[in-house]
Design an enzyme around this catalytic site. Structure first.
Site, PDB file in Angstrom:
ATOM      1  N   SER A   1      -1.858  -0.495  -5.724  1.00 58.82           N
ATOM      2  CA  SER A   1      -3.041  -1.045  -6.629  1.00 58.82           C
ATOM      3  C   SER A   1      -3.295   0.144  -7.555  1.00 58.82           C
ATOM      4  O   SER A   1      -3.730   0.097  -8.556  1.00 58.82           O
ATOM      5  CB  SER A   1      -4.221  -1.312  -5.789  1.00 58.82           C
ATOM      6  OG  SER A   1      -4.791  -0.257  -5.242  1.00 58.82           O
TER       7      SER A   1
ATOM      8  N   CYS B   1      -5.163   2.752  10.299  1.00 64.87           N
ATOM      9  CA  CYS B   1      -5.966   3.998  10.517  1.00 64.87           C
ATOM     10  C   CYS B   1      -7.510   3.910  10.689  1.00 64.87           C
ATOM     11  O   CYS B   1      -8.213   4.973  10.732  1.00 64.87           O
ATOM     12  CB  CYS B   1      -5.641   5.032   9.331  1.00 64.87           C
ATOM     13  SG  CYS B   1      -6.212   4.450   7.680  1.00 64.87           S
TER      14      CYS B   1
ATOM     15  N   ASP C   1       0.687  -0.309   5.329  1.00 68.82           N
ATOM     16  CA  ASP C   1       0.220   0.816   5.740  1.00 68.82           C
ATOM     17  C   ASP C   1      -1.196   0.777   4.774  1.00 68.82           C
ATOM     18  O   ASP C   1      -1.217   1.615   3.804  1.00 68.82           O
ATOM     19  CB  ASP C   1       0.861   1.866   5.364  1.00 68.82           C
ATOM     20  CG  ASP C   1       0.367   3.153   5.734  1.00 68.82           C
ATOM     21  OD1 ASP C   1      -0.515   3.228   6.725  1.00 68.82           O
ATOM     22  OD2 ASP C   1       0.652   4.384   5.168  1.00 68.82           O
TER      23      ASP C   1
ATOM     24  N   ASN D   1      -2.840  -5.656  -6.328  1.00 69.39           N
ATOM     25  CA  ASN D   1      -3.357  -5.753  -5.154  1.00 69.39           C
ATOM     26  C   ASN D   1      -2.617  -6.548  -4.074  1.00 69.39           C
ATOM     27  O   ASN D   1      -1.933  -7.594  -4.477  1.00 69.39           O
ATOM     28  CB  ASN D   1      -4.868  -6.900  -5.361  1.00 69.39           C
ATOM     29  CG  ASN D   1      -5.426  -7.102  -4.216  1.00 69.39           C
ATOM     30  OD1 ASN D   1      -5.044  -7.816  -3.581  1.00 69.39           O
ATOM     31  ND2 ASN D   1      -6.604  -6.283  -3.983  1.00 69.39           N
TER      32      ASN D   1
ATOM     33  N   PHE E   1       0.917  -1.141  -0.048  1.00 67.67           N
ATOM     34  CA  PHE E   1       0.038   0.014   0.127  1.00 67.67           C
ATOM     35  C   PHE E   1       0.740   1.357  -0.070  1.00 67.67           C
ATOM     36  O   PHE E   1       0.632   2.185   0.718  1.00 67.67           O
ATOM     37  CB  PHE E   1      -0.842  -0.102   1.144  1.00 67.67           C
ATOM     38  CG  PHE E   1      -1.881  -1.485   1.297  1.00 67.67           C
ATOM     39  CD1 PHE E   1      -2.985  -1.582   0.726  1.00 67.67           C
ATOM     40  CD2 PHE E   1      -1.422  -2.253   2.179  1.00 67.67           C
ATOM     41  CE1 PHE E   1      -3.606  -2.498   0.820  1.00 67.67           C
ATOM     42  CE2 PHE E   1      -1.947  -3.443   2.356  1.00 67.67           C
ATOM     43  CZ  PHE E   1      -3.364  -3.484   1.671  1.00 67.67           C
TER      44      PHE E   1
END
Length: 386
Positions: free
Chosen positions: A243, A330, A290, A269, A221
């Site tokens: 992605s 998060c 993350d 992905n 990510f």
């Protein structure tokens, strides 16, 4: 000033110190103009404070003060000076930071970020929308901004009956801004980037991750390459997976900007990438996760738990013995205790013993308000897999 009275339940809730009061905690039949400052009383006419009123949101009141004092220009100027003084103390090695963090700084529903002299507002409450002209006049002589942009495109504005918009209201905003963070530079797209252009809350965690970098690193990510570029100068090789083609393109531009040539940028992905990497017996010295918020509401908690657990299990399977694992969430709706629980289960499923080396959160310019658990949303754990 309009009075708003609370039920007995509302008064008990107010005693917890939480700055939000919900509509079902108001006595029936009461109303005010949305965005106005109102005086808050209990049913026995005892003064409880002053708050911003919302006529639309489920959160009817956002407390400003428990004191009976004028909410005037001097009031807001004092709060602004306090917020700016705090940032001057805690922000180092960067020309980008959060200057105002909503309730944590006494400005309910208002966020203000600074990107090297270019200010970006996010306004999530009609009271702060009313305050904006006055706040702009206060900021001008203090910061002399090159531009001021409203990034009022967050869906949470709909809950307050506010329109979605992006507008440059002062100065000229370049297509991209150059931001320094430690030894790394980033191009930031204020108009089109996530949040206000950059995930400023992860700044200190990106710097901390670099201290653990060596050998082969995997960054999942990757977004604009924030973690990847910080660790690249300490690692032999970095694989950054993202992605979004748009985000990956900006990350590659950032790599060229920093003359980082040891990063492979892969559009994929992350779940699929981790599965294939395990099947090919690939291992890493450092893995960074993350992901975006999987639990955006309480209804998402169960699915989010499974998603985070699967993600972390797959990552742990790829770590070398003694490898470092930086994993983040998060999602406010996933508590720190719950996140640790799913990490424990993920380690068990991966048949790994894991040490927690460090528990981290958002950068210091995103202070947590103790009475507002919603402000404690970012979790970051540095772990070591045995």
């Amino acid at each position: 000033m309009q009075k708003i009275r609370l039920t007995a339940k509302g008064r008990r809730w107010r005693r917890t110190g939480h700055p939000w009061i919900y509509r079902n905690d108001l006595l029936p039949g009461q109303t005010a103009v949305s965005g106005e400052v109102v005086a808050v009383y209990d049913a026995q006419e005892r003064f409880l404070g002053q708050a911003l009123y919302s006529a639309v949101s489920r959160i009817a009141l956002r407390l400003l003060t428990v004191d009976d004092i004028p909410i005037d220009a001097d009031f807001w100027e004092a709060r602004l000076h306090q917020a700016l003084a705090y940032r001057r103390r805690v922000v180092t090695n960067s020309n980008a930071c959060r200057l105002i963090y909503a309730e944590a700084d006494g400005f309910p529903g208002l966020i203000l970020d600074n990107y090297d002299g270019h200010l970006v507002f996010q306004i999530h409450h009609p009271g702060m929308a009313r305050l904006l002209p006055q706040l702009l006049d206060l900021l001008q002589p203090l910061l002399r901004p090159q531009s001021i942009t409203l990034r009022n495109d967050s869906e949470v504005r709909r809950l307050e009956g506010l329109p979605l918009e992006i507008e440059v209201i002062r100065g000229e905003l370049p297509e991209r801004l150059l931001v320094q963070e430690g030894t790394v530079q980033f191009w930031v797209d204020v108009r089109g980037g996530q949040k206000t252009g950059l995930f400023l809350d992860q700044r200190e965690n990106r710097l901390a991750a670099a201290a653990w970098a060596q050998g082969e690193v995997l960054d999942c990510f990757s977004y604009q390459g924030g973690f990847a570029l910080h660790v690249a100068s300490h690692a032999q090789h970095v694989v950054a997976v993202e992605s979004s083609a748009l985000s990956l393109g900006l990350a590659q531009d950032n790599a060229r900007l920093n003359r980082m040539h040891n990063v492979d940028w892969i559009q994929a992905n992350c779940f699929d990438f981790l599965k294939k990497a395990h099947a090919s017996s690939k291992v890493y010295d450092l893995i960074i996760l993350d992901p975006p918020a999987f639990a955006k509401s309480r209804a998402d908690q169960s699915a989010a738990f499974r998603g985070y657990q699967d993600l972390n299990r797959r990552a742990l399977q790829l770590l070398k013995p003694g490898g470092i694992f930086v994993t983040c969430s998060c999602s406010y709706n996933l508590s720190q205790e719950t996140f640790l629980g799913l990490l424990r289960q993920a380690a068990q499923d991966a048949r790994r013993q894991v040490q927690v080396i460090e528990c981290r959160g958002a950068a210091k310019d995103h202070p947590t308000l103790l009475a507002l658990p919603e402000s404690t949303y970012l979790k970051c754990f540095v772990c070591r897999a045995l």
